[in-house]
Design a protein around this motif. Structure first.
Motif, mmCIF file in Angstrom:
data_model
loop_
_atom_site.group_PDB
_atom_site.id
_atom_site.type_symbol
_atom_site.label_atom_id
_atom_site.label_comp_id
_atom_site.label_asym_id
_atom_site.label_seq_id
_atom_site.Cartn_x
_atom_site.Cartn_y
_atom_site.Cartn_z
ATOM 1 N N PRO A 43 14.314 1.770 -2.250
ATOM 2 C CA PRO A 43 15.432 1.003 -1.473
ATOM 3 C C PRO A 43 15.292 1.218 0.008
ATOM 4 N N VAL A 44 15.020 2.715 0.390
ATOM 5 C CA VAL A 44 14.886 3.133 1.576
ATOM 6 C C VAL A 44 13.740 2.097 2.457
ATOM 7 N N CYS A 45 12.412 2.219 1.761
ATOM 8 C CA CYS A 45 11.442 1.315 2.481
ATOM 9 C C CYS A 45 11.769 -0.141 2.573
ATOM 10 N N ARG A 46 12.548 -0.761 1.545
ATOM 11 C CA ARG A 46 12.721 -2.228 1.565
ATOM 12 C C ARG A 46 13.655 -2.494 2.717
ATOM 13 N N SER A 47 14.882 -1.444 3.145
ATOM 14 C CA SER A 47 15.300 -1.943 4.256
ATOM 15 C C SER A 47 14.752 -1.312 5.719
ATOM 16 N N CYS A 48 13.779 -0.796 5.656
ATOM 17 C CA CYS A 48 12.921 -0.242 7.033
ATOM 18 C C CYS A 48 12.735 -1.337 7.709
ATOM 19 N N PRO A 49 12.743 -1.088 9.022
ATOM 20 C CA PRO A 49 12.171 -2.395 10.086
ATOM 21 C C PRO A 49 10.770 -2.578 9.985
ATOM 22 N N VAL A 50 10.006 -1.425 9.645
ATOM 23 C CA VAL A 50 8.470 -1.661 9.615
ATOM 24 C C VAL A 50 7.831 -1.709 8.033
ATOM 25 N N VAL A 51 8.614 -2.250 7.318
ATOM 26 C CA VAL A 51 8.110 -2.102 5.907
ATOM 27 C C VAL A 51 6.719 -3.142 5.770
ATOM 28 N N SER A 52 7.074 -4.334 6.718
ATOM 29 C CA SER A 52 5.863 -5.227 6.287
ATOM 30 C C SER A 52 4.595 -4.654 6.682
ATOM 31 N N GLN A 53 4.569 -3.693 7.827
ATOM 32 C CA GLN A 53 3.313 -2.926 8.233
ATOM 33 C C GLN A 53 2.915 -1.985 7.694
ATOM 34 N N CYS A 54 3.985 -0.996 7.373
ATOM 35 C CA CYS A 54 3.857 0.304 6.648
ATOM 36 C C CYS A 54 3.572 0.294 4.977
ATOM 37 N N GLY A 55 4.554 -0.543 4.640
ATOM 38 C CA GLY A 55 4.434 -0.710 3.105
ATOM 39 C C GLY A 55 4.684 0.299 2.337
ATOM 40 N N GLY A 56 5.310 1.297 2.904
ATOM 41 C CA GLY A 56 5.593 2.531 1.973
ATOM 42 C C GLY A 56 4.610 3.527 2.058
ATOM 43 N N GLY A 57 3.390 3.311 2.833
ATOM 44 C CA GLY A 57 2.175 4.077 2.438
ATOM 45 C C GLY A 57 1.625 4.169 1.330
ATOM 46 N N ASN A 66 10.084 6.358 -3.748
ATOM 47 C CA ASN A 66 10.264 7.122 -2.464
ATOM 48 C C ASN A 66 9.720 6.655 -1.298
ATOM 49 N N PRO A 67 10.122 6.865 -0.308
ATOM 50 C CA PRO A 67 9.244 6.594 0.974
ATOM 51 C C PRO A 67 7.913 7.599 0.859
ATOM 52 N N SER A 68 6.838 7.255 1.649
ATOM 53 C CA SER A 68 5.964 8.224 1.716
ATOM 54 C C SER A 68 6.243 9.562 2.462
ATOM 55 N N VAL A 69 5.555 10.441 1.858
ATOM 56 C CA VAL A 69 5.796 11.980 2.538
ATOM 57 C C VAL A 69 5.394 11.964 3.800
ATOM 58 N N TYR A 70 4.413 10.780 4.268
ATOM 59 C CA TYR A 70 4.166 10.943 5.781
ATOM 60 C C TYR A 70 5.066 9.549 6.566
ATOM 61 N N CYS A 71 6.297 9.295 5.919
ATOM 62 C CA CYS A 71 7.151 8.368 6.483
ATOM 63 C C CYS A 71 7.547 8.605 8.075
ATOM 64 N N ALA A 72 7.569 9.718 8.245
ATOM 65 C CA ALA A 72 7.984 10.094 9.808
ATOM 66 C C ALA A 72 6.972 9.586 10.615
ATOM 67 N N ASP A 73 5.263 9.889 10.043
ATOM 68 C CA ASP A 73 4.374 9.752 10.823
ATOM 69 C C ASP A 73 3.877 8.156 10.909
ATOM 70 N N LEU A 74 4.243 7.437 9.831
ATOM 71 C CA LEU A 74 3.870 5.990 9.565
ATOM 72 C C LEU A 74 4.948 5.322 10.478
ATOM 73 N N ARG A 75 6.146 5.675 10.561
ATOM 74 C CA ARG A 75 6.984 4.925 11.507
ATOM 75 C C ARG A 75 6.829 4.933 12.813
ATOM 76 N N VAL A 76 6.366 6.123 13.315
ATOM 77 C CA VAL A 76 5.899 6.383 14.753
ATOM 78 C C VAL A 76 4.473 5.668 15.048
HETATM 79 S S1 SF4 Z 1 7.394 5.150 4.340
HETATM 80 FE FE1 SF4 Z 1 9.008 5.153 5.904
HETATM 81 S S2 SF4 Z 1 8.133 3.968 7.605
HETATM 82 FE FE2 SF4 Z 1 7.081 3.229 5.666
HETATM 83 S S3 SF4 Z 1 8.101 1.486 4.989
HETATM 84 FE FE3 SF4 Z 1 8.783 3.494 3.958
HETATM 85 S S4 SF4 Z 1 10.389 3.823 5.232
HETATM 86 FE FE4 SF4 Z 1 9.494 2.656 6.515
#
Ligand code: SF4
Length: 765
Positions: free
Chosen positions: A326-340, A354-364
């Motif tokens: 759910p966190v990824c699905r509502s993330c503004p960059v999900v179409s590019q990140c895809g949850g890693g 879950n989101p990726s353990v690299y979530c913060a890095d991927l978002r940036v």
């Molecule tokens: S891993 Fe983090 S940056 Fe990537 S889609 Fe999920 S919430 Fe967004």
């Protein structure tokens, strides 16, 4: 693990563990150094019996699901440990069993240590592309990629890459896989990889989960984003000298395209591993989660691939964004990140949801690379009109943003201008040429519009070859009228017609040819021939008369406009006859159909909108086929024009997209050699009875990919569109195979076709 019920998407990629051990002891390896230690209980080698049974399972699945193409990655452990003789045996089985059912792409991922000439000969014979693992410069690579003795592997890997660069084996070289380590200098790593001249580089984030987070040094909260964006900036500054999958994935997903990567984006992952003992497993990277994580409990001897595909964790990887947390699905960059990467999402208790353990890095990373790419693109036009660095990629993707297509149109205009200069050189100075210069000094936009009319360049080409009448007078008159500047100039009439591009057409008595006078006083236009009454018109008013037809411009609700060109005598250069001047009812039918077609293109396939807006200028009505067959065409040199017999709006939308692809590719071919101009090869293609030359096939591939794309979008709600999609997709892929077999593509052309193919293959079958 019990199989789930219901039909599941097919599996198109297989990792075949042909050897289960490795001659290196890398301490970052996800096979031997993970929580999952199942490799210890598995045979070292995949026996011919397992290879054969696995191949039959793959072929059976491909046939049942109608898969046109299957990818098998020879992996390990270290696949080269099987030796050349056994490798030949395995490849023979794979080609002979799967090849008759589907196109088989064979790839190998290796540490390269045992790559020698004999092995390369075998790989070449069976068309296996080779990816090699290398982590950068010597210290960077040898930080982890070491023998059990502790000795580094860098020199041996370099030797393998040198062998792959030799002319004999260059075609095998698929690229380099580089695992990131923050201790390594990113730019030095990039430079070391660049020096190996790989066709492509993949960067891999180190394996980690929420339970075992990645190493982070210092105060930087997103050090992996920092590391990668250092390379990204340098890569942009170098004008993308090699393909880097991670950055290309971010760019493609940023444009709404597929990622082509398991690490990023929301592409379906249709991959299964087959172990040395014949067990099906999930991706190796999941080994980092927990002991037994990739296990399915199914094997090739007792289970079909369909049964593996139906397993919840396997089918779940094919649901794109819907399958994310759910966190990824509502993330503004999900179409590019895809949850890693799937493995990086693991956390005890909640599994992979879950989101990726690299979530913060991927978002940036997503935000930063988007911004860097945007700034880079914006900086390009200031570089004195230099070719946009993403030109080839954008065109190959099937699309092209407005700035890039605008740049392409500028190049076409520059060619037209050069041709006009050559004509003036040939004919000598004239009043018309002087007038054009005067008007351009006061109103450059007016001259640009007129010279940018699609049929000016074809005329100039004809004229330099000694054909046609001089048209400079018409260009001068049209430019002056559009600029609102008074003018008097001689213009050549052709069979009773005087056409002023973008202004209108005067109809003199039939048969009138030769010089006439065109005068314009700032408001009234007069065309005077030796015989007959002068034709008087007000160019500011759209009202036609019997003798004057203003340019027929259609302006759509979004403000974009094209001309319905039924007046220019030079438009008659298509495969079928053009319609003479449209009658009122016919014109209205065209306006309605174009308006609705444009609405459909915007709604269904918005990716094609920027390019059409950027360069489509005229639509030429063709005579309808008596049997109702569709007719549509483009003419070489007439960039920005599409000709068609009027179909319904839905078909017109397809025709516009289809035909304009020919124009785009033609413009690119004016600038780049995608094929060997001396090649006399021809290819049998599915859409024509006669073999076609390389250029024709290339054009067909590019245009049919776009047609497939349009029908792909419509397929969900229209069964016949689904059939059309399947047909055009297969035509495209078959023609690509034929094109490659000619050997007539340049390296740039090969890369272009690879990109077209990658886009097509990323679509669901
Ligand atoms: S891993 Fe983090 S940056 Fe990537 S889609 Fe999920 S919430 Fe967004």
């Amino acid at each position: 693990m019990p199989p789930a019920h219901g039909s599941a998407p097919p599996i198109g990629q297989y990792i075949l563990k042909v050897h289960g051990r490795c001659d290196l002891a890398c301490d970052h390896c996800y096979v031997f150094d993970s929580l999952d230690q199942s490799w210890r209980d598995k045979p070292r080698l995949m026996s011919p019996r397992v290879v054969h049974t696995a191949a039959r399972r793959v072929a059976e699945h491909a046939a049942a699901r109608g898969l046109p193409r299957v990818r098998v990655v020879l992996h390990g452990g270290e696949p080269l440990l099987v030796g050349a003789r056994r490798m030949r045996g395995a490849l023979t089985i794979l080609r002979s069993t799967i090849g008759p059912v589907a196109r088989l792409d064979l790839v190998m991922q290796t540490n390269g240590l045992r790559l020698d000439t004999a092995m390369c000969q075998v790989l070449k014979e069976f068309g296996v592309r080779v990816g090699v693992s290398l982590d950068g410069y010597r210290e960077a690579n040898d930080r982890h990629r070491r023998y059990a003795s502790g000795a580094g592997s860098f020199p041996q890997v370099q030797a393998a890459l040198a062998l792959l660069r030799t002319p004999d084996f260059r075609e095998l070289y698929a690229g380099i896989l580089c695992t990131i380590d923050l201790a390594n200098d990113p730019v030095r790593v990039y430079e070391a990889l660049l020096a190996e001249q790989p066709p492509r580089v993949d960067f891999l984030l180190p394996h980690a989960t929420w339970e075992h987070p990645p190493v982070r040094h210092g105060a930087d909260p997103t050090p992996y984003a920092t590391w990668l964006s250092a390379i990204h900036r340098r890569w942009l500054a170098d004008d993308r000298p090699i393909r880097i999958r991670m950055f290309e994935a971010l760019e493609s997903t940023g444009r709404g395209g597929p990622s082509g990567s398991e690490q990023l984006g929301a592409d379906a992952v249709d991959l299964v591993v087959i172990e040395t003992d014949g067990h099906y497993e999930q991706a190796d990277t999941i080994k980092t989660a927990f002991d037994g994580a990739p296990r399915t409990g199914l094997n090739v001897f007792r289970h079909r691939v369909d049964e593996v595909a139906a397993l919840d964790p396997v089918a779940g990887r094919q649901t794109g964004i819907d399958g994310l947390s759910p966190v990824c699905r509502s993330c503004p960059v999900v179409s590019q990140c895809g949850g890693g990467l799937y493995a990086h999402r693991y956390r005890p208790g909640s599994g992979f949801d879950n989101p990726s353990v690299y979530c913060a890095d991927l978002r940036v990373l997503v935000d930063r690379t988007n911004e860097e790419s945007r700034m880079h693109a914006e900086s390009k036009p200031d570089d004195s009109g230099a070719m946009p660095s993403t030109l080839i990629e954008q065109i190959a993707s099937g699309f092209g943003d407005e700035a890039t297509i605008g740049w392409l149109a500028e190049q076409e205009l520059a060619i037209t201008r050069a041709l006009l200069f050559a004509i003036v050189d040939q004919q000598g100075p004239s009043d018309a040429w002087d007038i054009l210069g005067t008007v351009e000094a006061k109103s450059p936009e007016a001259v640009r519009d007129v010279l940018g009319h699609p049929y000016v360049r074809p005329w100039a080409v004809d004229r330099l070859r000694g054909g046609g009448v001089c048209r400079l007078g018409a260009l001068a008159a049209a430019s002056a009228v559009r600029a609102g500047i008074a003018v008097e100039v001689g213009v050549e009439a052709v069979d009773g017609v005087v056409h002023l591009p973008h202004v209108g057409t005067a109809y003199l008595p039939p048969g009138t040819s030769g010089p006439v006078r065109v005068t314009f006083d700032g408001s009234e236009l007069v065309v005077t021939a030796d015989a007959g009454e002068p034709i008087v018109a007000d160019p500011s008013r759209p009202a036609p008369t019997r003798a004057w037809q203003p340019a027929r411009q259609v302006t759509f609700p979004d403000g974009w406009a094209v001309l319905i060109e039924d007046g220019d005598p030079l438009r008659a250069r298509h495969r079928w006859p053009v319609v003479d001047r449209l009658r009122d009812g016919e014109e209205q039918a065209w306006r309605s159909a174009l308006t609705e077609a444009w609405r459909l293109i915007r709604a269904e396939t918005p990716g094609y909108v920027p390019a059409l807006r950027g360069a489509l200028r005229t639509v030429v009505p063709l005579c309808a086929d008596e049997d109702g067959a569709q007719r549509a065409s483009t003419a070489r040199h007439a960039f920005g024009s599409v000709a068609a017999a009027l179909p319904g709006p839905a078909d017109l939308a397809v025709l516009l997209v289809h035909e304009f692809q020919h124009g785009k590719l033609g413009a690119l071919l004016d600038l780049c050699d995608l094929f060997d101009l001396d090649s006399d090869a021809s290819v049998k293609v599915p859409w024509r009875p006669d073999p076609r030359p390389v250029e024709g096939v290339l054009q067909g591939v590019y245009a049919h990919a776009a047609v497939a794309d349009v029908y792909r979008v419509r397929a969900g709600r229209d069964a016949s569109a689904g059939q059309q999609y399947t047909k055009y997709r297969q035509w495209t892929l078959d023609a690509i195979t034929g094109l490659r077999a000619t050997g007539g593509l340049t390296p740039l052309g090969t890369s272009f076709v690879d990109q077209v193919e990658a886009a097509v293959l990323s679509w669901e079958t």
